[in-house]
Design an enzyme around this catalytic site. Sequence first.
Site, PDB file in Angstrom:
ATOM      1  N   CYS A   1       0.863  -1.176   0.000  1.00  0.00           N
ATOM      2  CA  CYS A   1       0.000   0.000   0.000  1.00  0.00           C
ATOM      3  C   CYS A   1       0.906   1.234   0.000  1.00  0.00           C
ATOM      4  O   CYS A   1       2.123   1.146   0.148  1.00  0.00           O
ATOM      5  CB  CYS A   1      -0.903   0.003   1.227  1.00  0.00           C
ATOM      6  SG  CYS A   1       0.037   0.030   2.784  1.00  0.00           S
TER       7      CYS A   1
ATOM      8  N   HIS B   1       5.867  -5.289   8.519  1.00  0.00           N
ATOM      9  CA  HIS B   1       5.895  -6.680   8.964  1.00  0.00           C
ATOM     10  C   HIS B   1       6.182  -7.622   7.792  1.00  0.00           C
ATOM     11  O   HIS B   1       5.295  -8.299   7.270  1.00  0.00           O
ATOM     12  CB  HIS B   1       4.572  -7.033   9.641  1.00  0.00           C
ATOM     13  CG  HIS B   1       4.492  -6.537  11.047  1.00  0.00           C
ATOM     14  ND1 HIS B   1       3.297  -6.328  11.706  1.00  0.00           N
ATOM     15  CD2 HIS B   1       5.457  -6.206  11.932  1.00  0.00           C
ATOM     16  CE1 HIS B   1       3.535  -5.883  12.934  1.00  0.00           C
ATOM     17  NE2 HIS B   1       4.846  -5.807  13.080  1.00  0.00           N
TER      18      HIS B   1
ATOM     19  N   HIS C   1       3.968   1.530  11.543  1.00  0.00           N
ATOM     20  CA  HIS C   1       2.838   1.230  12.432  1.00  0.00           C
ATOM     21  C   HIS C   1       2.539   2.355  13.418  1.00  0.00           C
ATOM     22  O   HIS C   1       1.491   2.355  14.060  1.00  0.00           O
ATOM     23  CB  HIS C   1       3.127  -0.052  13.233  1.00  0.00           C
ATOM     24  CG  HIS C   1       3.577  -1.185  12.390  1.00  0.00           C
ATOM     25  ND1 HIS C   1       4.902  -1.551  12.262  1.00  0.00           N
ATOM     26  CD2 HIS C   1       2.885  -2.032  11.587  1.00  0.00           C
ATOM     27  CE1 HIS C   1       4.999  -2.580  11.432  1.00  0.00           C
ATOM     28  NE2 HIS C   1       3.795  -2.889  11.016  1.00  0.00           N
TER      29      HIS C   1
ATOM     30  N   CYS D   1       2.576   5.592   8.906  1.00  0.00           N
ATOM     31  CA  CYS D   1       1.645   5.740   7.791  1.00  0.00           C
ATOM     32  C   CYS D   1       0.697   6.911   8.069  1.00  0.00           C
ATOM     33  O   CYS D   1       0.151   7.017   9.179  1.00  0.00           O
ATOM     34  CB  CYS D   1       0.836   4.454   7.618  1.00  0.00           C
ATOM     35  SG  CYS D   1      -0.498   4.616   6.412  1.00  0.00           S
TER      36      CYS D   1
ATOM     37  N   HIS E   1      -0.267  -5.505  19.192  1.00  0.00           N
ATOM     38  CA  HIS E   1       0.143  -5.084  17.856  1.00  0.00           C
ATOM     39  C   HIS E   1       0.784  -3.704  17.953  1.00  0.00           C
ATOM     40  O   HIS E   1       0.293  -2.834  18.677  1.00  0.00           O
ATOM     41  CB  HIS E   1      -1.068  -5.044  16.916  1.00  0.00           C
ATOM     42  CG  HIS E   1      -0.706  -4.848  15.477  1.00  0.00           C
ATOM     43  ND1 HIS E   1      -0.403  -3.610  14.949  1.00  0.00           N
ATOM     44  CD2 HIS E   1      -0.578  -5.732  14.452  1.00  0.00           C
ATOM     45  CE1 HIS E   1      -0.113  -3.748  13.668  1.00  0.00           C
ATOM     46  NE2 HIS E   1      -0.215  -5.025  13.337  1.00  0.00           N
TER      47      HIS E   1
ATOM     48  N   GLU F   1       0.745  -1.134  16.117  1.00  0.00           N
ATOM     49  CA  GLU F   1      -0.157  -0.018  15.816  1.00  0.00           C
ATOM     50  C   GLU F   1      -1.055   0.297  17.011  1.00  0.00           C
ATOM     51  O   GLU F   1      -1.302   1.470  17.315  1.00  0.00           O
ATOM     52  CB  GLU F   1      -1.007  -0.337  14.577  1.00  0.00           C
ATOM     53  CG  GLU F   1      -1.850   0.841  14.136  1.00  0.00           C
ATOM     54  CD  GLU F   1      -2.790   0.507  13.000  1.00  0.00           C
ATOM     55  OE1 GLU F   1      -3.923   1.023  13.005  1.00  0.00           O
ATOM     56  OE2 GLU F   1      -2.385  -0.266  12.104  1.00  0.00           O
TER      57      GLU F   1
ATOM     58  N   CYS G   1      -8.118   1.184   6.802  1.00  0.00           N
ATOM     59  CA  CYS G   1      -7.569   1.926   5.666  1.00  0.00           C
ATOM     60  C   CYS G   1      -8.067   1.362   4.339  1.00  0.00           C
ATOM     61  O   CYS G   1      -8.507   0.217   4.244  1.00  0.00           O
ATOM     62  CB  CYS G   1      -6.048   1.959   5.732  1.00  0.00           C
ATOM     63  SG  CYS G   1      -5.228   0.524   5.022  1.00  0.00           S
TER      64      CYS G   1
ATOM     65  N   SER H   1       1.857 -10.176  10.341  1.00  0.00           N
ATOM     66  CA  SER H   1       1.159  -9.131   9.588  1.00  0.00           C
ATOM     67  C   SER H   1      -0.343  -9.287   9.783  1.00  0.00           C
ATOM     68  O   SER H   1      -0.951 -10.231   9.296  1.00  0.00           O
ATOM     69  CB  SER H   1       1.511  -9.239   8.098  1.00  0.00           C
ATOM     70  OG  SER H   1       0.621  -8.460   7.321  1.00  0.00           O
TER      71      SER H   1
ATOM     72  N   ASN I   1      -2.918  -7.529   8.590  1.00  0.00           N
ATOM     73  CA  ASN I   1      -3.772  -7.452   7.403  1.00  0.00           C
ATOM     74  C   ASN I   1      -3.639  -8.712   6.541  1.00  0.00           C
ATOM     75  O   ASN I   1      -4.602  -9.136   5.912  1.00  0.00           O
ATOM     76  CB  ASN I   1      -3.472  -6.178   6.604  1.00  0.00           C
ATOM     77  CG  ASN I   1      -2.220  -6.251   5.768  1.00  0.00           C
ATOM     78  OD1 ASN I   1      -2.240  -6.711   4.637  1.00  0.00           O
ATOM     79  ND2 ASN I   1      -1.103  -5.797   6.320  1.00  0.00           N
TER      80      ASN I   1
END
EC number: 1.17.7.4
Length: 334
Positions: free
Chosen positions: A19, A48, A84, A106, A134, A136, A205, A233, A235
């Site tokens: 992304c 990640h 993150h 990000c 995590h 983030e 996102c 990861s 996602n």
Amino acid sequence: MLQTKPPLTIRLCQPRGFCAGVDRAIQIVVLALKKYGAPVYVRHEIVHNRYVVEGLQSLGAVFIEELSEIPPEHRKSPVVFSAHGVPKSVPADAQARSLFYLDATCPLVSKVHKQAMRHQRLGRHVLLIGHAGHPEVIGTMGQLPDGAVTLIETEADAAVFEPADPAALGFVTQTTLSVEDTAGIIRALTERFPELHAPAAESICYATTNRQEAVKETAAGADLYLIVGAPNSSNSRRLVEVAERAGAKMSLLVQRAAEIPWNDIANISTLGLSAGASAPEIIVDEIIDAFRQRFDVTIELAVTATETEDFPVMRVLRDVELTAADMAFVNGAA
């Protein structure tokens, strides 16, 4: 007598892989190495993906978990914060140590930070929907004082949460969650707390949503669905779950072609293939090549969205030219 390869249709998702936020974070490390030379320190995995980390290490990046690991003689070397996001305490610590830092968070994660801070500024207790531990989540919770945020991981958490003031609640979410799972948690919270305030904009996102939708549309009838990505990861793991829910007979997360269980998949005729937002395209190419060696492959490109987002690097790095060769270790040869 020539042995013919069995036919295989690969449904290749587009969009897939990097992304804009991941691409930007990797570019920041590459450009910092070009401008300042090695070493460039990176706090936590920049994204990640072990392949990406090892590629950057080969260029001169040094990965650390804490700023205290930077030796005194390298205090003037840049240190990059991962995509993150980090708690507010980390840049404060960098300033206290007189370190030169580049924040590769990000922009969409930064947006979630701002949404959480806005909730708090308006007197709301913040509910963060996400996964404990995590990076983030740690970064988002670290934007606000202790006790200002409650982490909600599941609908069960939503059912037992007891706020001090049910009329003063706001929520945000981790950007990489399953759209369906998150919707269920929000629904459960809203049923209990009708005055719950949503963030000003969607927290999950665009890239997470787009990749999940592409997998969802291509999973039915797939004998196997491969998601390229790392076990840590979020996602990427969500994409595996989405493929299974949407009708793939089997769904697996793989980091490289070497992890594909070839003996178990000899009789497949339709393969779904996508990649998490931190997985480089060069590994997708590697996996397609590995299937071509064993099967007579037909590629069906499944285009479900067009992504045009581009997040520029910080101003201090914009005077350095970034070439296709600089990024070939993740994108492959131009």
